[in-house]
Design a protein around this motif. Structure first.
Motif, PDB file in Angstrom:
ATOM      1  N   ALA A 255       0.850  -1.190   0.028  1.00 32.33           N
ATOM      2  CA  ALA A 255      -0.094  -0.015   0.099  1.00 32.33           C
ATOM      3  C   ALA A 255       1.090   1.064   0.006  1.00 32.33           C
ATOM      4  O   ALA A 255       1.525   1.522   0.842  1.00 32.33           O
ATOM      5  CB  ALA A 255      -1.093  -0.113   1.311  1.00 32.33           C
ATOM      6  N   ASP A 256       0.903   2.017  -1.111  1.00 33.87           N
ATOM      7  CA  ASP A 256       1.575   3.311  -1.224  1.00 33.87           C
ATOM      8  C   ASP A 256       0.854   4.467  -0.659  1.00 33.87           C
ATOM      9  O   ASP A 256      -0.279   4.908  -1.197  1.00 33.87           O
ATOM     10  CB  ASP A 256       1.692   3.619  -2.598  1.00 33.87           C
ATOM     11  N   GLU A 257       0.884   4.577   0.590  1.00 32.73           N
ATOM     12  CA  GLU A 257       0.318   5.580   1.689  1.00 32.73           C
ATOM     13  C   GLU A 257       1.175   6.991   1.855  1.00 32.73           C
ATOM     14  O   GLU A 257       0.639   7.865   2.311  1.00 32.73           O
ATOM     15  CB  GLU A 257       0.090   5.095   3.028  1.00 32.73           C
ATOM     16  N   VAL A 258       2.035   7.342   0.466  1.00 31.34           N
ATOM     17  CA  VAL A 258       2.673   8.482   0.649  1.00 31.34           C
ATOM     18  C   VAL A 258       1.672   9.642   0.722  1.00 31.34           C
ATOM     19  O   VAL A 258       2.240  10.491   1.297  1.00 31.34           O
ATOM     20  CB  VAL A 258       3.648   8.377  -0.516  1.00 31.34           C
ATOM     21  N   ILE A 259       0.724   9.763  -0.019  1.00 34.21           N
ATOM     22  CA  ILE A 259      -0.350  10.972  -0.080  1.00 34.21           C
ATOM     23  C   ILE A 259      -1.373  10.612   1.055  1.00 34.21           C
ATOM     24  O   ILE A 259      -1.598  11.472   1.716  1.00 34.21           O
ATOM     25  CB  ILE A 259      -0.719  11.041  -1.374  1.00 34.21           C
ATOM     26  N   CYS A 260      -1.881   9.428   1.079  1.00 34.46           N
ATOM     27  CA  CYS A 260      -3.118   9.272   1.912  1.00 34.46           C
ATOM     28  C   CYS A 260      -2.725   9.054   3.357  1.00 34.46           C
ATOM     29  O   CYS A 260      -3.743   9.151   4.179  1.00 34.46           O
ATOM     30  CB  CYS A 260      -3.663   7.721   1.387  1.00 34.46           C
ATOM     31  N   GLY A 261      -1.603   8.699   3.716  1.00 37.05           N
ATOM     32  CA  GLY A 261      -1.110   8.506   5.163  1.00 37.05           C
ATOM     33  C   GLY A 261      -1.249   9.761   6.083  1.00 37.05           C
ATOM     34  O   GLY A 261      -0.904  11.093   5.488  1.00 37.05           O
ATOM     35  N   PHE A 262      -1.632   9.521   7.276  1.00 36.04           N
ATOM     36  CA  PHE A 262      -1.421  10.509   8.403  1.00 36.04           C
ATOM     37  C   PHE A 262      -2.732  11.379   8.068  1.00 36.04           C
ATOM     38  O   PHE A 262      -2.378  12.773   8.495  1.00 36.04           O
ATOM     39  CB  PHE A 262      -0.148  11.152   8.424  1.00 36.04           C
ATOM     40  N   GLY A 263      -3.864  11.016   7.898  1.00 32.12           N
ATOM     41  CA  GLY A 263      -5.082  11.977   7.996  1.00 32.12           C
ATOM     42  C   GLY A 263      -5.647  12.155   6.761  1.00 32.12           C
ATOM     43  O   GLY A 263      -6.763  12.741   6.665  1.00 32.12           O
TER      44      GLY A 263
END
Length: 458
Positions: A255-263
């Motif tokens: 899961a590439d959460e580079v943009i989605c991560g942390f809120g």
């Protein structure tokens, strides 16, 4: 000669990212001088609401003193050290523990890098390392998606499913495959429901795996919500169906959460928003609100244990970066996560995000709006000249570029992804600032009608 001496020096000495290098020599840069909350100011003193949070990343805006103070404190104690050969530092240890504990599914270890691109490149190397450890040297292929974005280094750009990231770079690399995007608006067939579309995408993935040989596919890379590909929100049941295919063939999910991560999506991770259970999570950007380059790979034991065994067999895991696990970056990240929690910014992203989504959808009836899409504090407005055919100008991006320029003139920074206006404001925004953003778009839509007539398709 450019009128601004600083612009002229820039043109003389700098090559810019995502820029037409030749045309830049004539126009020069917009030089941003300072920031204040969600706003930035250029050298002429003009204020802009940065509705892109820089590059989908400055979650706490551009003037958070506690992040600056965290960097200063750490600089005074230990300004740098590496994590090679069993070395570590306090902030690095604390951050790794924090990331494992807040992950949406059980995780085991963290490996630190400096950017999302570096992190995704590293994951690809570790996947190959793991396959060799398992005695499966043929299992090296990975699948990502068209319109997906995973970075710009050689391997990460190969994962990326956007033509400009491949054109003239001799990419993608072998063993990196692409399947269809989850963009229902653009990719669905006439009369197809969202449910049927999601089923078709899962069936296409299954067919691709069968064609290639399931024992050759190591991993599937994907963003919970596609960012740089145009803010593409998956339709209901899409992720459930895709994960069923991957589990059946024991294919790793990254899961590439580079943009989605942390809120960003209104939850700590996009995986929580869409009930995704990955083996690996890649984070960056909002991890430090981009006050320092830092990224992390969070992995479960299913990923980690074979890697550990292989490093024992060969004697070393011969991979790492000088700045990986940097104590200053880690200290900033720790303080950043504290602030997100203390100020309840994830709840703010959910609440203000819902307000933003509702307000943006009031634009849907405008003749130049084909689709409004988004979740939490990330959204896009798809511009069209023909609603029925879902098309804009003959050259994709022509309408979007004009709209972006008009927004810029109004003091609002958005990004056009072809003809979609993308926005991703800092997590700290309030309703008044969302009103400023949406009112700006509404004004530009009306202004745009007179300017795009010559761009219309025949």
């Amino acid at each position: 000669m450019l009128p601004n001496s600083q612009q002229a020096r820039d043109v003389a000495y700098q090559l810019h990212a995502y820029t037409n290098a030749r045309s830049h020599q004539g126009t020069g840069p917009l030089i941003i001088e300072r920031g204040e909350g969600p706003y930035v100011f250029d050298t002429a003193g003009k204020r802009y609401l940065d509705a892109m949070a820089g590059l989908w990343s400055a979650g706490l805006g551009f003037s958070e003193k506690r992040l600056i103070e965290a960097a200063h404190r750490q600089m005074q104690v230990l300004p740098f050290y590496h994590t090679f050969t069993s070395r570590s530092n306090g902030p690095c240890i604390e951050l790794a523990e924090k990331l494992v504990k807040i992950s949406p599914v059980p995780m085991s270890k963290v490996f630190f890098t400096n950017s999302g691109s570096e992190a995704n490149d590293t994951v690809l190397k570790l996947i190959a390392y793991r396959s060799n450890a398992l005695g499966q040297p043929q299992r090296k292929k990975v699948i990502s998606r068209l319109r997906g974005y995973h970075g710009v280094t050689i391997a990460a750009a190969s994962l990326t499913g956007l033509p400009d990231n491949h054109r003239s770079f001799d990419l993608p690399l072998p063993n990196i495959l692409h399947t269809g995007s989850p963009h229902f608006y653009k990719d669905s067939r006439p009369g197809e429901s969202e449910e049927t579309f999601a089923t078709r995408r899962a069936e296409e993935l299954e067919s691709q795996i069968q064609r290639e040989g399931a024992d050759t596919i190591a991993a599937f890379f994907a963003e919970p919500v596609m960012g740089a590909g145009g803010v593409i929100v998956p339709p209901p049941t899409y992720w459930d169906k895709i994960q069923q295919v991957l589990r059946q063939h024991r294919i790793l999910l990254v899961a590439d959460e580079v943009i989605c991560g942390f809120g960003r999506t209104g939850k700590m991770f996009g995986c929580e928003t869409y009930d995704i259970a990955p083996d690996v999570i890649v984070v960056s950007k909002q991890l430090t609100s981009s006050y320092f380059p830092l990224s992390a790979i969070i992995m479960n034991d299913y990923m980690f244990e074979p890697i550990a065994e292989e490093s024992n067999k060969v004697g070393v895991l011969a991979h790492g970066f000088t700045g990986g696990g940097h104590p200053v970056g880690a200290a900033i990240a720790i303080e950043n996560l504290k602030l997100i929690e203390e100020r309840e910014l994830i709840a703010n992203a959910s609440r203000i995000g819902a307000y933003m989504q509702d307000r943006l959808r009031t634009l849907s009836e405008h003749p130049l709006v084909g689709e409004v899409r988004g979740v939490g504090l990330i959204a896009a407005v798809e511009l069209v000249l023909d609603k029925e055919r879902k098309v804009a100008a003959a050259t994709p991006g022509d309408v979007g570029k004009v709209a972006r320029r008009l927004m810029h003139e109004r003091g609002i920074i958005v990004r056009n992804v072809d003809d979609a206006l993308a926005m991703c404001p800092p997590l700290i925004v309030n309703k008044d600032q969302i009103d400023e953003l949406v009112d700006g778009i509404a004004g530009v839509l009306d202004e745009l009608k007179a300017k795009v007539v010559n761009l219309s398709r025949a």
